[in-house]
Write a protein that holds these residues in place. Structure first.
Motif, short mmCIF file in Angstrom:
data_model
loop_
_atom_site.label_atom_id
_atom_site.label_comp_id
_atom_site.label_asym_id
_atom_site.label_seq_id
_atom_site.Cartn_x
_atom_site.Cartn_y
_atom_site.Cartn_z
N ALA A 101 20.85 -1.84 7.23
CA ALA A 101 19.67 -2.21 7.21
C ALA A 101 19.28 -2.24 7.88
O ALA A 101 17.92 -1.99 7.39
CB ALA A 101 19.71 -3.59 7.75
N VAL A 102 19.02 -0.36 9.28
CA VAL A 102 18.43 -0.31 9.81
C VAL A 102 17.75 0.70 8.66
O VAL A 102 16.57 1.12 8.79
CB VAL A 102 18.61 0.22 10.71
N ASP A 103 18.17 1.52 8.34
CA ASP A 103 17.43 2.15 7.22
C ASP A 103 16.16 1.75 6.00
O ASP A 103 15.73 1.96 6.13
CB ASP A 103 18.67 2.96 6.84
N GLU A 104 16.83 0.72 5.82
CA GLU A 104 16.49 0.21 4.44
C GLU A 104 14.29 -0.58 5.17
O GLU A 104 13.56 -0.29 5.22
CB GLU A 104 16.74 -1.23 3.89
N ILE A 105 14.76 -1.18 6.25
CA ILE A 105 14.12 -1.56 6.75
C ILE A 105 13.21 -0.89 7.20
O ILE A 105 11.57 -1.11 7.61
CB ILE A 105 14.36 -2.79 8.35
N ASN A 106 13.29 0.26 8.24
CA ASN A 106 12.56 1.59 8.23
C ASN A 106 11.62 2.54 7.29
O ASN A 106 10.93 3.16 7.55
CB ASN A 106 13.41 2.86 8.96
N ARG A 107 12.18 2.59 6.08
CA ARG A 107 11.27 2.73 5.30
C ARG A 107 10.48 1.74 4.31
O ARG A 107 10.09 2.15 3.40
CB ARG A 107 12.85 3.15 3.41
N SER A 108 10.71 0.19 4.93
CA SER A 108 10.15 -0.58 4.28
C SER A 108 8.06 -0.58 4.83
O SER A 108 8.46 0.12 6.23
CB SER A 108 10.16 -1.83 4.89
N GLN A 109 7.91 -0.72 4.16
CA GLN A 109 5.93 -1.20 4.94
C GLN A 109 5.81 -2.75 5.24
O GLN A 109 4.89 -3.02 6.01
CB GLN A 109 5.52 -1.07 3.77
N ALA A 110 6.69 -3.72 5.17
CA ALA A 110 6.83 -4.72 5.11
C ALA A 110 6.88 -4.80 7.18
O ALA A 110 6.18 -6.47 7.93
CB ALA A 110 8.11 -5.71 5.21
N PHE A 111 7.17 -3.32 7.40
CA PHE A 111 6.75 -4.31 9.54
C PHE A 111 6.13 -3.15 10.32
O PHE A 111 6.09 -1.88 8.82
CB PHE A 111 8.34 -3.91 9.90
N ASP A 112 5.48 -2.80 11.13
CA ASP A 112 4.80 -2.61 12.06
C ASP A 112 5.73 -1.75 12.66
O ASP A 112 5.40 -1.59 14.24
CB ASP A 112 3.61 -3.03 12.03
N PHE A 113 6.71 -1.85 12.58
CA PHE A 113 7.26 -0.84 13.76
C PHE A 113 9.26 -0.21 13.41
O PHE A 113 9.22 -0.97 12.29
CB PHE A 113 8.35 -1.65 14.54
N ASP A 114 9.41 0.53 13.58
CA ASP A 114 10.99 0.81 13.14
C ASP A 114 11.83 0.35 14.67
O ASP A 114 11.55 0.16 15.54
CB ASP A 114 10.79 2.40 13.50
#
Length: 379
Positions: A31-44
């Motif tokens: 999940a962390v890997d996918e979220i960090n690749r997403s442009q939907a979030f302004d943070f890693d």
């Protein structure tokens, strides 16, 4: 420039319940890997994982280490004993625990989000199925701590309402692997079903030994569990005589497309409800941080109370009254090397951790005639 939000995980990837810990950790990491690749979030997201090695005294020590690093969100652990060990420190320091595992209920802390299912979402539906499908004589076995004690206590109450009978009840220390005596006792007077609340290596050893003994005597016994998933099949091995049934909010068969996608992205992992709940928990965390613009536990909780979040488990809503998630419920049986869903309730079930709103009256009906108000058969 994207900011960074750091959180912790206390999951034992070695020790007696390592398969559960590894599977939950994989869900978090993916999940962390996918979220960090997403442009939907302004943070890693940045994960800090510590391995307590299944040793109870190591959990508080590891939590202290995370606290010293300023981390206020922690994912894990696996067992209720370790969760209860952490709660006083969580409450004292204002840290939020994201607990992605099924548990025995009868708990509610403002500093814990309960995301893996409590008895009315797991054990009660599984017992209803067993009483109708197999009969009313049960044998209860468990690891010698609160998970086993409370789960079996609830089972005794349900069996009492159903005019059933507990033929025996045994507890073993975590890590115990010698079950010859209890297996022999079981086969002297076989029950209609066994409720298995052993954990980790103990559960695997018991199932293997019982399976060998049943095969030798031409018996086939149903064994029920709410914590046996795809993540542990490598430890269980092939079952040739036992029928293994489990209940939880996710099995691979529930959403094969998700499992296939995860394999393409992350490789060959078992995608169990330990994995799915941990994976969904990270998405809840990220969405709540994004919604609130704040990663404090207070702001994150308020964001989750305000609106549900779409996850692999469905539209997850967290109750502001008890911090438990509404979850779907699936009953599945191991067929070869995979779980096949027998019954499903895809509508999200409200958590009732103290069983104050759960009606046990349907259990009073005769076997085969009891009403099924929640679960429907999948053909």
């Amino acid at each position: 420039m994207r900011g960074t939000v750091t959180f912790g995980a206390l999951l034992s990837t070695s020790g007696t319940y390592r398969h559960m810990g590894r599977n939950a950790l994989a869900g978090i990491e993916h999940a962390v890997d996918e979220i960090n690749r997403s442009q939907a979030f302004d943070f890693d997201l940045r994960l800090r994982h510590l391995n307590p090695e299944g040793r109870l005294e190591r959990y508080a020590e590891a939590l202290g280490e995370l606290h010293r690093e300023g981390i206020r969100h922690v994912f894990g652990p696996i067992t209720s004993a370790s969760r209860k060990e952490l709660i006083p420190d969580l409450e004292q320091r204002g840290t939020l625990l994201w607990y992605p595992c099924p548990y025995e209920g009868f708990e509610s802390s403002e500093n814990v989000l309960y995301l893996g299912g409590c008895p009315n979402q797991t054990l009660i539906p599984l017992l209803r199925h067993a009483l109708q499908a197999f009969g009313r004589q049960a044998y209860l076995i468990g690891s010698n701590y609160v998970w086993g004690w409370e789960s079996n206590r609830i089972a005794r109450e349900v069996l009492g309402v159903a005019q059933g009978e507990v033929l025996g009840e045994k507890y073993f220390h975590l890590g115990a692997i010698h079950f010859a005596e209890v297996v022999e006792a079981l086969l002297q007077a076989p029950p209609a079903f066994i409720l298995n609340n052993l954990v980790g290596d103990s559960s695997h050893a018991f199932l293997r030994q019982l399976d060998i003994a049943c095969l030798a005597r031409g018996l086939s016994l149903p064994v029920l569990s709410c914590n046996l998933t795809e993540g542990e099949l490598v430890g269980v091995g092939e079952m040739r005589a036992l029928r293994l049934l489990s209940c939880g909010p996710f099995f691979e068969e529930v959403d094969p497309a998700f499992s296939q996608r995860q394999r393409r992205l992350h490789g060959l992992h078992p995608y169990s409800h330990y994995y799915a709940c941990a994976y969904a928990a990270v998405h809840l965390f990220a969405v709540a941080c994004q919604r609130s613009g704040d990663d404090t536990p207070e702001a994150v909780c308020q964001a989750l109370y305000a609106a549900p979040v779409a996850t692999i488990l469905g539209e997850l809503r967290i109750s502001a009254q008890n911090n438990h998630a509404c979850l779907p419920s699936y009953i599945a049986e191991l067929k070869g090397k995979r779980f096949s869903v027998l019954e499903a309730e895809t509508l999200m079930q409200e958590a009732d951790p103290y069983l104050t709103a759960t009606d046990l009256e349907p259990f009073r009906a005769a076997p085969g005639t009891a009403q099924r108000p929640h679960l429907r058969i999948i053909r």
